[in-house]
Motif scaffolding. Structure first.
Motif, PDB file in Angstrom:
ATOM      1  N   ALA A   1       0.817  -1.210   0.000  1.00  0.00           N
ATOM      2  CA  ALA A   1       0.000   0.000   0.000  1.00  0.00           C
ATOM      3  C   ALA A   1       0.852   1.261   0.000  1.00  0.00           C
ATOM      4  O   ALA A   1       0.364   2.335  -0.322  1.00  0.00           O
ATOM      5  CB  ALA A   1      -0.918   0.006   1.214  1.00  0.00           C
ATOM      6  N   SER A   2       2.130   1.157   0.327  1.00  0.00           N
ATOM      7  CA  SER A   2       2.970   2.354   0.426  1.00  0.00           C
ATOM      8  C   SER A   2       3.236   2.995  -0.924  1.00  0.00           C
ATOM      9  O   SER A   2       3.537   4.174  -1.001  1.00  0.00           O
ATOM     10  CB  SER A   2       4.291   2.020   1.118  1.00  0.00           C
ATOM     11  OG  SER A   2       5.025   1.120   0.319  1.00  0.00           O
ATOM     12  N   SER A   3       3.118   2.246  -2.015  1.00  0.00           N
ATOM     13  CA  SER A   3       3.398   2.801  -3.332  1.00  0.00           C
ATOM     14  C   SER A   3       2.160   3.401  -3.989  1.00  0.00           C
ATOM     15  O   SER A   3       2.247   3.902  -5.098  1.00  0.00           O
ATOM     16  CB  SER A   3       3.990   1.719  -4.231  1.00  0.00           C
ATOM     17  OG  SER A   3       3.048   0.686  -4.407  1.00  0.00           O
ATOM     18  N   LEU A   4       1.025   3.379  -3.324  1.00  0.00           N
ATOM     19  CA  LEU A   4      -0.212   3.894  -3.898  1.00  0.00           C
ATOM     20  C   LEU A   4      -0.335   5.399  -3.706  1.00  0.00           C
ATOM     21  O   LEU A   4       0.213   5.962  -2.758  1.00  0.00           O
ATOM     22  CB  LEU A   4      -1.419   3.214  -3.248  1.00  0.00           C
ATOM     23  CG  LEU A   4      -1.549   1.718  -3.467  1.00  0.00           C
ATOM     24  CD1 LEU A   4      -2.710   1.176  -2.652  1.00  0.00           C
ATOM     25  CD2 LEU A   4      -1.748   1.410  -4.930  1.00  0.00           C
ATOM     26  N   SER A   5      -1.088   6.039  -4.583  1.00  0.00           N
ATOM     27  CA  SER A   5      -1.370   7.468  -4.440  1.00  0.00           C
ATOM     28  C   SER A   5      -2.344   7.659  -3.278  1.00  0.00           C
ATOM     29  O   SER A   5      -3.020   6.718  -2.864  1.00  0.00           O
ATOM     30  CB  SER A   5      -1.980   8.012  -5.730  1.00  0.00           C
ATOM     31  OG  SER A   5      -3.282   7.507  -5.896  1.00  0.00           O
ATOM     32  N   PRO A   6      -2.444   8.888  -2.746  1.00  0.00           N
ATOM     33  CA  PRO A   6      -3.378   9.115  -1.640  1.00  0.00           C
ATOM     34  C   PRO A   6      -4.827   8.761  -1.990  1.00  0.00           C
ATOM     35  O   PRO A   6      -5.550   8.227  -1.159  1.00  0.00           O
ATOM     36  CB  PRO A   6      -3.223  10.606  -1.358  1.00  0.00           C
ATOM     37  CG  PRO A   6      -1.832  10.919  -1.772  1.00  0.00           C
ATOM     38  CD  PRO A   6      -1.576  10.040  -2.976  1.00  0.00           C
ATOM     39  N   ALA A   7      -5.256   9.038  -3.226  1.00  0.00           N
ATOM     40  CA  ALA A   7      -6.629   8.691  -3.622  1.00  0.00           C
ATOM     41  C   ALA A   7      -6.829   7.178  -3.628  1.00  0.00           C
ATOM     42  O   ALA A   7      -7.879   6.680  -3.201  1.00  0.00           O
ATOM     43  CB  ALA A   7      -6.934   9.272  -4.993  1.00  0.00           C
ATOM     44  N   ASP A   8      -5.823   6.439  -4.097  1.00  0.00           N
ATOM     45  CA  ASP A   8      -5.926   4.981  -4.097  1.00  0.00           C
ATOM     46  C   ASP A   8      -5.890   4.427  -2.681  1.00  0.00           C
ATOM     47  O   ASP A   8      -6.535   3.426  -2.385  1.00  0.00           O
ATOM     48  CB  ASP A   8      -4.805   4.360  -4.935  1.00  0.00           C
ATOM     49  CG  ASP A   8      -4.989   4.606  -6.424  1.00  0.00           C
ATOM     50  OD1 ASP A   8      -6.130   4.872  -6.845  1.00  0.00           O
ATOM     51  OD2 ASP A   8      -3.984   4.546  -7.151  1.00  0.00           O
TER      52      ASP A   8
END
Length: 112
Positions: free
Chosen positions: A5-12
């Protein structure tokens, strides 16, 4: 799960927190709200079950569907809208700000 989850954008991450709330409290834990996540897991879920059973007597069993549905939707919406307290929030995180040179050193270099 948290490393991916650390590589996801804030919206994702907001969407992931809402989906993780299939287990109420998991979305809050994902976004760094440990106390709220554990309170929902340990106290909120049993309280929701108690209320659903208690209201079942007066609603002819409708509360067995309605109360859990409203609980899951409410917890998922809360997790979606909660501020992300983890350091995975992208370029505005503390780590990015620490690598930026200060303006004082830049002005010293100009006047030298």
């Amino acid at each position: 799960m948290f490393e991916a989850a650390s590589s996801l954008s804030p919206a994702d991450r907001n969407k992931l927190a809402a989906v993780a709330s299939i287990i109420p409290g998991a979305g809050h834990l994902l976004k760094g709200h440990r106390m709220m996540g554990f309170l929902i897991l340990i106290a909120g879920n049993p309280l929701m079950i108690f209320v659903a059973f208690w209201l079942a007597l007066a609603t002819f069993g409708v509360s067995f569907v309605l109360v859990p549905f409203l609980w899951f939707v409410g917890v998922a919406a809360s997790a979606y809208r909660a501020r992300d307290l983890t350091t995975h929030s992208g370029p505005t995180s503390r780590g990015a700000a620490a690598t930026r040179p200060s303006t004082a050193s830049n002005t010293e270099n100009i006047h030298s």
